[in-house]
Design an enzyme around this catalytic site. Sequence first.
Site, PDB file in Angstrom:
ATOM      1  N   LYS A  20      -1.101   5.414   8.206  1.00  0.00           N
ATOM      2  CA  LYS A  20      -0.514   5.617   6.908  1.00  0.00           C
ATOM      3  C   LYS A  20      -1.307   5.906   5.790  1.00  0.00           C
ATOM      4  CE  LYS A  20       0.856   2.702   4.295  1.00  0.00           C
ATOM      5  NZ  LYS A  20       1.396   1.391   3.506  1.00  0.00           N
ATOM      6  N   LYS A  77      -7.260   1.465  -3.169  1.00  0.00           N
ATOM      7  CA  LYS A  77      -7.047   0.849  -1.560  1.00  0.00           C
ATOM      8  C   LYS A  77      -7.203   2.181  -0.899  1.00  0.00           C
ATOM      9  CE  LYS A  77      -5.534  -1.377   1.777  1.00  0.00           C
ATOM     10  NZ  LYS A  77      -4.207  -2.239   1.835  1.00  0.00           N
ATOM     11  N   SER A 123       0.848  -1.330   0.047  1.00  0.00           N
ATOM     12  CA  SER A 123       0.033  -0.047   0.138  1.00  0.00           C
ATOM     13  C   SER A 123       0.818   1.233   0.032  1.00  0.00           C
ATOM     14  CB  SER A 123      -0.947  -0.097   1.208  1.00  0.00           C
ATOM     15  OG  SER A 123      -1.992  -1.046   1.199  1.00  0.00           O
TER      16      SER A 123
END
Length: 289
Positions: free
Chosen positions: A236, A168, A94
């Site tokens: 994050k 995502k 990611s």
Amino acid sequence: MQQIAFLGTGLMGAPMARNLLKAGFSVTAWNRSADKAEALKTDGATVAASAADAVRNADIVITMVSDGSAVRALLDGGVADAMKPGAILVDMSSIKPREARTHFDLLKAKGVSALDAPVSGGTKGATDGTLAIMAGGEEDAFETAKAALSVMGRPTLVGPPGTGQLAKLANQGIVATTIGIVAEAMLLMQSAGADMNRLREALKGGFADSIILQQHGKRMADGDFVPGGRSALQLKDLNNLREEAESLGLALPQAELQQARYHRFVHELGGADLDHAGLFLELKDRQKG
């Protein structure tokens, strides 16, 4: 059968690599902490001494590491030069969409295709081979990699380079917001003396039901915050979502709220290495005032 190099065999990567091995793919594994790659030997993997060695003969190189900087370090550290022309890099980490686009351009100049293909489903999905896989890139590369990706979950090409990572981020915004409201529902019921697990059962099959209610609601009810998805990584992703939204001139109030809550949980309450369902603990801490 395609030759696979798997770089990053940690919490998520190891079960994903095992599913490839079970399906009959030849897998060469590498991990920065070598013992995590060595553990795959009993499953039939070959273990490489370096990331560059792992990718030399690979048709598909899969990366599953912590962030964009880690991916770039692998590419600059020998992986990009060691990959054979016509090979495909599938980055399942990611990272930021702009980083994915940069990696695509870097590899294209070397005759290598790239897909950004982050996943959702946590360690359970990685183990069960049921991950949601959101891919960005060119259709030819996706079709070539699809058989391997399908062993690990359900791959979907959502658009050009970088859009897998954008999908995502959208996923993580939904996840974080849903965890937040599930935590509120659980605390509400707990405070009234109700059984939180029975709330999950009562709502099952209704409009409010979800995987997050059933899996993360159970974690909250049981006080089990052993990480399937670390809160530091959830933060994050929310930081990256906020940055991407701002670049598009968008205000996303729900994502911004959960970003602030996870920032508090990670940096003020020490929740970095707890499961992201630990946002329930952040909510309980708010009640002290």
